[in-house]
Design an enzyme around this catalytic site. Structure first.
Site, PDB file in Angstrom:
ATOM      1  CD  GLU A 102       2.295 -31.580  54.801  1.00 46.91           C
ATOM      2  OE1 GLU A 102       1.514 -32.231  55.544  1.00 46.91           O
ATOM      3  OE2 GLU A 102       3.345 -32.078  54.354  1.00 46.91           O
ATOM      4  CE  LYS A 127       6.475 -42.164  51.092  1.00 47.08           C
ATOM      5  NZ  LYS A 127       6.373 -40.721  51.311  1.00 47.08           N
ATOM      6  CE  LYS A 172       6.232 -33.578  54.946  1.00 52.85           C
ATOM      7  NZ  LYS A 172       4.986 -33.982  55.296  1.00 52.85           N
ATOM      8  CG  HIS A 211     -11.918 -18.241  69.461  1.00 54.04           C
ATOM      9  ND1 HIS A 211     -12.987 -17.521  69.946  1.00 54.04           N
ATOM     10  CD2 HIS A 211     -11.767 -17.850  68.173  1.00 54.04           C
ATOM     11  CE1 HIS A 211     -13.499 -16.771  68.994  1.00 54.04           C
ATOM     12  NE2 HIS A 211     -12.785 -16.946  67.896  1.00 54.04           N
ATOM     13  CG  ASN A 235      10.632 -41.757  32.569  1.00 54.44           C
ATOM     14  OD1 ASN A 235       9.541 -41.881  33.115  1.00 54.44           O
ATOM     15  ND2 ASN A 235      11.584 -40.978  33.037  1.00 54.44           N
ATOM     16  N   GLY A 236       7.629 -41.543  30.859  1.00 55.50           N
ATOM     17  CA  GLY A 236       6.824 -40.354  30.578  1.00 55.50           C
ATOM     18  C   GLY A 236       5.396 -40.724  30.203  1.00 55.50           C
ATOM     19  CD  GLU A 243       5.705 -36.508  58.535  1.00 51.65           C
ATOM     20  OE1 GLU A 243       5.574 -37.704  58.274  1.00 51.65           O
ATOM     21  OE2 GLU A 243       5.570 -35.597  57.706  1.00 51.65           O
ATOM     22  CD1 TRP A 290       5.463 -43.787  39.257  1.00 52.78           C
ATOM     23  CD2 TRP A 290       6.255 -45.254  40.731  1.00 52.78           C
ATOM     24  NE1 TRP A 290       4.789 -43.585  40.437  1.00 52.78           N
ATOM     25  CE2 TRP A 290       5.261 -44.467  41.374  1.00 52.78           C
ATOM     26  CE3 TRP A 290       6.893 -46.232  41.476  1.00 52.78           C
ATOM     27  CZ2 TRP A 290       4.899 -44.638  42.710  1.00 52.78           C
ATOM     28  CZ3 TRP A 290       6.532 -46.412  42.809  1.00 52.78           C
ATOM     29  CH2 TRP A 290       5.541 -45.622  43.414  1.00 52.78           C
ATOM     30  CB  CYS A 347      10.506 -45.491  34.137  1.00 52.54           C
ATOM     31  SG  CYS A 347       8.710 -45.401  34.066  1.00 52.54           S
ATOM     32  NE  ARG A 376      14.620 -42.057  36.895  1.00 51.71           N
ATOM     33  CZ  ARG A 376      14.652 -40.724  36.764  1.00 51.71           C
ATOM     34  NH1 ARG A 376      15.478 -40.018  37.511  1.00 51.71           N
ATOM     35  NH2 ARG A 376      13.864 -40.101  35.932  1.00 51.71           N
TER      36      ARG A 376
HETATM   37  C1  AGP Z   1       3.369 -37.678  55.419  1.00 56.54           C
HETATM   38  O1  AGP Z   1       4.536 -36.870  55.590  1.00 56.54           O
HETATM   39  C2  AGP Z   1       3.314 -38.763  56.459  1.00 56.54           C
HETATM   40  N1  AGP Z   1       4.404 -39.635  56.253  1.00 56.54           N
HETATM   41  C3  AGP Z   1       1.963 -39.406  56.648  1.00 56.54           C
HETATM   42  O2  AGP Z   1       1.151 -38.465  57.272  1.00 56.54           O
HETATM   43  C4  AGP Z   1       1.227 -39.894  55.375  1.00 56.54           C
HETATM   44  O3  AGP Z   1       0.788 -38.785  54.630  1.00 56.54           O
HETATM   45  C5  AGP Z   1       0.003 -40.700  55.831  1.00 56.54           C
HETATM   46  O4  AGP Z   1       0.468 -41.812  56.553  1.00 56.54           O
HETATM   47  C6  AGP Z   1      -0.855 -41.166  54.666  1.00 56.54           C
HETATM   48  O5  AGP Z   1      -0.111 -42.015  53.838  1.00 56.54           O
HETATM   49  P1  AGP Z   1      -0.704 -42.352  52.371  1.00 56.54           P
HETATM   50  O6  AGP Z   1      -0.751 -41.056  51.644  1.00 56.54           O
HETATM   51  O7  AGP Z   1       0.260 -43.324  51.779  1.00 56.54           O
HETATM   52  O8  AGP Z   1      -2.073 -42.930  52.576  1.00 56.54           O
END
Ligand code: AGP
Length: 630
Positions: A499, A625, A503, A522, A109-110, A506, A83, A2, A35
Site C-alpha cells: 500500500e 475515484k 500511494k 530471491h 450527524n453520527g 498514485e 452520508w 454529514c 461531507r
Molecule cells: C486507492 O488509492 C486507489 N485509488 C484504487 O486502488 C482503489 O482502491 C481501487 O480502485 C478500488 O476501489 P474501491 O475501493 O472503490 O472498490
C-alpha cells in the site's frame, strides 16, 4: 460525516436584517456537500408551523423539489446533507425527521448506538416510525420528552430542556439540531463525539458541522466542547452541558478562505482525509459491540447458522482495498481458523475458482461501484456463495447486490487515492473476523473484549502519529527527486509495504514497489544500488521474535548494498537504529492491528513527496475515484 447547517436571524431593522433562512441554509449545504451527498433536506419555522422538504440524491434534487414546492419565507431553519449510515439513501431516510405531530424537526450527524432499545421504548408508547434511521428515533425521543415530560411548556425550558434530557439518554456519536413550531426564533443543538461550531453574526447566528456552513456570512466562530448543548437566537448564544449547567465554547476567528474551509483548513482533501483517520476508525467501531465486548453486527443480516458452516473465505477487491483484504486475512485466519484467500477481483472469475455454498465471499470496496469487484461478486453468487460487502458508500451497487453489508463509516472520501477508507476497511474486516470467531466459538468473550479494547485505542494512536508528522513530511519533501523507492514488510507488514508503494505511485508518479521482505534475496535484491531508498516496515519486537530478527537482518542485507534505509518501527525498538538512515516510530500495538498505524507514515510520505513535486494530490493523473469499467 454529514453536512449540517442551522440559522436564526431577524429583520426588525437592525444591522444585517435577517436573511431568509432557506438561502442561508442552502448556501451552507452547498459548501458542505462534500461531507455527504446521498440525500439532503431542510426545515424552516414559519407561521407557527414547521415546513420541510427532503430528497435523496445530490443537493440539486432538493433544490428542484424546492422550486416545485417552495418553502415559506422564514428566519429560522436547519438543513442537512447526508452520508448514510443507518438506512439507505432514500427520501424517507433523508433528514430532517419530524416528531411531535410534525411540530418538531431534527437533523443528525453520527451514530446513535442505543437507538434500537429507544425505538422499542417509543413503539411501546404508540410512536410510529416512517424510516429505518437512528435519527428518527432521536427525533421521536426529543418530541416525547418535549410534549409528555415537559408538557410542551416553554416555562419548563422548552426545546432546550428537552434536548438536555434527550441527550442524557443517547449513547454513541451525535450532532443534533432541532427546531420547534412553538419556538420560531430558536435552534437548539447538541454534540458528542461529532463536530459542531457556532457562527456569530450581527442580529443573526449560525450553526455548522464545520465553518464551511456559514463562512459566507461570518468568520467569528465558537467551537463547542464534548457533551454540550447550544441554544441560538438572533441575538444570543447560550451553552450548557447535558444537565443544564452553564458551559463555555472556544471563540476564534476563521482565517480560511471558503475553498480551504471545505478541506478543514488543509491544502488538500488528501491531507484532510489522512487527518480524518482517527475518526474514520472510531466511527467504524462505534455501535458494533456492547459493554461486555459482544459484537452486535445487527446490520450484517446473514443467518448466523450459515456463517457457522463457512469453510472458506475469499476476499474480492482491487487496489488499496485488496491490500486491506490482505491485512484482514492474517487476522481472520488467526481468530477464526477459516482459510482465507484474497483475490484481485479482475483475476478471480477467469481462473475457474473453487466456490460453493460453504464459501463466504467478502468484497471490499470504498465506492461500491468498482466493476471488476461487482462482476466477481456476481460470479461468486452464481456459484452459490454467500456474499458480504464491506463498503463505504451506503446504497451503492455492490452492497445492494450482496447478501449482507458491513458499512465502513469513514465519511465521503473525496481524494482519489484512498487513505481513511483503507483504515476503515481494515477495521470493518477485523470486526467481521471477530464476529465470526464469536459465533463459531473460536475465541472466548474475554479474548474478543481485549481485542476490541486494543482496537478502541487505535484512534488515539493514529492521532499521535499525525501529531508527529513533521519528520516524515520533511523526508518526503527532501526526496522529491527520487526515481524509485522500494518498500519491504513481513507478515501484516507486507500488505502495508504494498500500500505504501501504491500511494507513492498514485501520487508522485514514480516507480515504487512493495515486497515481502523475505522475497528480496530471491531476486529483487539485485535492484539495490548505492543510495536506493528502501522503506522497511518492522514488526513489533514484542511479537513473534523470529519475525523481528529476520526483518532486521533484511535491513542489514539492503544496507550492506548501499540502500538508504527508512524504517517504520515500534516505539522502544532500539535494535533497528544501527541500520537505519531514518527511523519513524509508531505506538506499541498488537501485531495484527499494527497496519492501522504503520500505514500512516507511508501515506504522509507519499503526500509530502508528491506535494513537493507540485502535483495535484486530490486528482492524480490517469486515475478515477471509482473504476466503473472492467
Ligand atoms: C486507492 O488509492 C486507489 N485509488 C484504487 O486502488 C482503489 O482502491 C481501487 O480502485 C478500488 O476501489 P474501491 O475501493 O472503490 O472498490
Amino acid at each position: 460525516m454529514c453536512g449540517i447547517v442551522g440559522y436564526v436571524g431577524h429583520s426588525d431593522g437592525r444591522v444585517n436584517a435577517g436573511h431568509n433562512a432557506l438561502d442561508v441554509v442552502l448556501e451552507g449545504l452547498r459548501r458542505l456537500e462534500y461531507r455527504g451527498y446521498d440525500s439532503a433536506g431542510i426545515a424552516v419555522v414559519a407561521d407557527g408551523t414547521i415546513s420541510s422538504r427532503k430528497k435523496s440524491g445530490k443537493l440539486n434534487n432538493l433544490i428542484s423539489e424546492l422550486e416545485a414546492r417552495p418553502l415559506p419565507e422564514s428566519l429560522t431553519g436547519i438543513g442537512h446533507t447526508r452520508w448514510a449510515t443507518h438506512g439507505g439513501p432514500t427520501d424517507q431516510n433523508a433528514h430532517p425527521h419530524l416528531a411531535d405531530g410534525g411540530k418538531l424537526a431534527l437533523i443528525h450527524n453520527g451514530i446513535i448506538e442505543n437507538f434500537a432499545e429507544l425505538k422499542q421504548e417509543l413503539l411501546a408508547k404508540g410512536v410510529t416510525f416512517q424510516s429505518e434511521t437512528d435519527t428518527e428515533v432521536a427525533a421521536a425521543l426529543l418530541g416525547d420528552i418535549y410534549r409528555n415530560q415537559l408538557g410542551g411548556d416553554a416555562a419548563k425550558g422548552g426545546l432546550t430542556r428537552a434536548m438536555q434530557l434527550a441527550c442524557q439518554r443517547l449513547e454513541g456519536a451525535f450532532t443534533l439540531l432541532a427546531v420547534h413550531a412553538d419556538q420560531p426564533d430558536v435552534v437548539v443543538a447538541a454534540r458528542r463525539n461529532s463536530p459542531l461550531v457556532v457562527g456569530l453574526g450581527e442580529g443573526e447566528n449560525f450553526l455548522g458541522s464545520d465553518v464551511s456552513g456559514f463562512i459566507d456570512y461570518t468568520r467569528r466562530a465558537v467551537e463547542l466542547g464534548q457533551d454540550q448543548i447550544v441554544t441560538i437566537t438572533a441575538d444570543a448564544v447560550d451553552i450548557t452541558d447535558f444537565y443544564g449547567a452553564p458551559a463555555q465554547g472556544k471563540e476564534y476567528e476563521v482565517n480560511w478562505d471558503p475553498a480551504s474551509a471545505e478541506k478543514g483548513g488543509f491544502p488538500s482533501f488528501m491531507e484532510k482525509e489522512i487527518h480524518d483517520q482517527p475518526d474514520a476508525v472510531l466511527q467504524t467501531l462505534l455501535g458494533r459491540s456492547d459493554i461486555h465486548g459482544k459484537l452486535t453486527l445487527d446490520e450484517l443480516r446473514i443467518d448466523p447458522q450459515l456463517l457457522k458452516t463457512v469453510d472458506k473465505i475469499i476476499v474480492l477487491a482491487c487496489g488499496t482495498s485488496a491490500y486491506a483484504g490482505q491485512v484482514a486475512k492474517y487476522a481472520i485466519e488467526n481468530w477464526c481458523r477459516i482459510p482465507t484467500e484474497v483475490e484481485l477481483s479482475h483475476e478471480f472469475r477467469y481462473r475457474d475458482p473453487i466456490v460453493d455454498e460453504n464459501t463466504l465471499i467478502v468484497s471490499i470496496s470504498q465506492s461500491g461501484e468498482t466493476m471488476d469487484t461487482l462482476m466477481a461478486v456476481r460470479y461468486a453468487k452464481e456459484q452459490g456463495a454467500k456474499t458480504v460487502s464491506i463498503c463505504n458508500t451506503n446504497g451503492s451497487t455492490i452492497p445492494r447486490e450482496s447478501d449482507a453489508v458491513l458499512y465502513t463509516h469513514a465519511g465521503p472520501e473525496i481524494a482519489v487515492a484512498s487513505t481513511k477508507a483503507f483504515l476503515a476497511q481494515i477495521t470493518a474486516a477485523y470486526l467481521l473476523g471477530l464476529y465470526l470467531a464469536q459465533l463459531r466459538g473460536n475465541k472466548f468473550q474475554g479474548e474478543i473484549k481485549d481485542i476490541l479494547a486494543d482496537l478502541g485505542k487505535i484512534p488515539a494512536k493514529i492521532q499521535r502519529i499525525l501529531d508527529n508528522e513533521a519528520q516524515i513530511k520533511e523526508l518526503g519533501q527532501s526526496m522529491a527527486d527520487a526515481k524509485s523507492v522500494l518498500f519491504l514488510g513481513r507478515h501484516v507488514g507486507f500488505p502495508v509495504a504494498m500500500e505504501g508503494a501504491l500511494k507513492l505511485k498514485e501520487l508522485a508518479y514514480i516507480h515504487a514497489e512493495g515486497f515481502a521482505a523475505g522475497e528480496l534475496k530471491h531476486g529483487p535484491i539485485a535492484l539495490i544500488e548505492e543510495g536506493q531508498p528502501v522503506f522497511v516496515v518492522v514488526p513489533s519486537p514484542r511479537g513473534r521474535d523470529s519475525l523481528h530478527a529476520k526483518v532486521v537482518s533484511n535491513i542489514q542485507e539492503v544496507r550492506a548494498r548501499g540502500a538508504k534505509t527508512i524504517v517504520i518501527a515500534e516505539e522502544g525498538d532500539e535494535a533497528v537504529k544501527a541500520y537505519a538512515e531514518h527511523v519513524f516510530y509508531i505506538p506499541e500495538t498488537p501485531t495484527l492491528l499494527a497496519p492501522l498505524l504503520a500505514t500512516v507514515p507511508l501515506q504522509i510520505f507519499a503526500l509530502a513527496l508528491a506535494s513537493a513535486k507540485g502535483y495535484d494530490v486530490d486528482q492524480p493523473r490517469n486515475l478515477a475515484k471509482s473504476v466503473t469499467v472492467e
